[in-house]
Design a protein around this motif. Sequence first.
Motif, PDB file in Angstrom:
ATOM      1  N   ALA A   1      46.236  40.856  10.051  1.00 27.72           N
ATOM      2  CA  ALA A   1      45.288  40.187   9.140  1.00 27.72           C
ATOM      3  C   ALA A   1      43.867  40.353   9.664  1.00 27.72           C
ATOM      4  O   ALA A   1      42.938  40.691   8.923  1.00 27.72           O
ATOM      5  N   GLU A   2      43.705  40.135  10.970  1.00 26.56           N
ATOM      6  CA  GLU A   2      42.374  40.223  11.587  1.00 26.56           C
ATOM      7  C   GLU A   2      41.796  41.635  11.408  1.00 26.56           C
ATOM      8  O   GLU A   2      40.606  41.800  11.157  1.00 26.56           O
ATOM      9  N   ALA A   3      42.671  42.623  11.510  1.00 28.42           N
ATOM     10  CA  ALA A   3      42.210  44.018  11.442  1.00 28.42           C
ATOM     11  C   ALA A   3      41.647  44.388  10.073  1.00 28.42           C
ATOM     12  O   ALA A   3      40.864  45.324   9.962  1.00 28.42           O
ATOM     13  N   ILE A   4      42.031  43.674   9.012  1.00 22.05           N
ATOM     14  CA  ILE A   4      41.514  44.033   7.675  1.00 22.05           C
ATOM     15  C   ILE A   4      40.450  43.044   7.186  1.00 22.05           C
ATOM     16  O   ILE A   4      39.938  43.173   6.079  1.00 22.05           O
ATOM     17  N   ALA A   5      40.142  42.017   8.002  1.00 24.71           N
ATOM     18  CA  ALA A   5      39.198  40.971   7.531  1.00 24.71           C
ATOM     19  C   ALA A   5      37.773  41.522   7.485  1.00 24.71           C
ATOM     20  O   ALA A   5      37.430  42.419   8.225  1.00 24.71           O
TER      21      ALA A   5
END
Length: 299
Positions: A295-299
């Motif tokens: 999730a963090e990688a696409i935020a």
Amino acid sequence: MKSLPCLFGGIEAGGTKFNCVLGRSPAEILERASFPTTHPEETLGAAIRFFEQAQARHGAIASLGVACFGPVDLTLDSPTYGFITDTPKPHWSNTDVVGTLSGALGVRVAFDTDVNGSALGEGSLGAAQGLDDYVYVTIGTGVGAGIVVNGQPVKGAMHPEVGHMLLPHDRQRDPFPGACPFHGDCLEGLAAGPAIEKRWGRKADTLPEEHEAWDIQADYLAALCWNLTVSYSPQRIILGGGVMKQDHLFPRIRERFRQHINGYPCGEAAECPQDYIVGPMLGGHAGEAGALLMAEAIA
Ligand code: ADP
Ligand code: ZN
């Protein structure tokens, strides 16, 4: 006022249960809940309600990561991207996981296999911390692997299905024909939990340590580790899943793995099997940790 880092959602979507978390990072989880994997509407509905309620308490999530049982469609431009495709799990074939969750929660969703999620989780806080090249294998109801190369899970045209690799099978020593409906005696057909149960007529966790089942099992898993070593040259191989609760398997696998090396140069890491073939460190929490990182990688 100092602003707090973003919030993210993570789901380890397993064939048995969905583990949902809301947090700032794998090390800072604020809420978690678990729901049985029954029917898509019911289970995805329960996950959506969890995130709606948790967001009401903590604030909005920036994005969601889902590490999902499969097979799944990971091809971004495919019309069925984000779907569970043709699965033996009743009711779940052709389920639009990403569309359902992003539609209901209004956030972008990162999607990957359950084993890739567990691999990323073990890489961030667990047994592969600090490594860029490693493999996480689960030996449970099925056999699957998340292969991380240069810090990224290998995706390929579909995604690797290490559980269906073919291994040497000495039919005199082990006449069991295998339990895979597609291949019979592939790795999963020989060494997953249900295969062990079918071969010996009793549940794997009831077989005593000295039972011949475990020597045979160690042979198959050592062959797996050798094949992974010569294919991907990882820095570490993590063996997890229900069957690996049999701790005594580790020294047996390492011993046979050493025999496969047989003096062949395969790198410093592999030449020290004690630190090379290891168990997971995050137990049941690796997948949800990986989902948060996705999730963090696409935020
Ligand atoms: P899943 O793969 O469904 O996510 P698990 O990783 O727990 O779940 O794997 C379940 C399989 O592992 C079952 O076939 C079960 O028989 C086997 N298993 C669970 N616990 C043990 C144990 N202590 N020893 C050997 N096999 C086990
Ligand atoms: Zn197979």
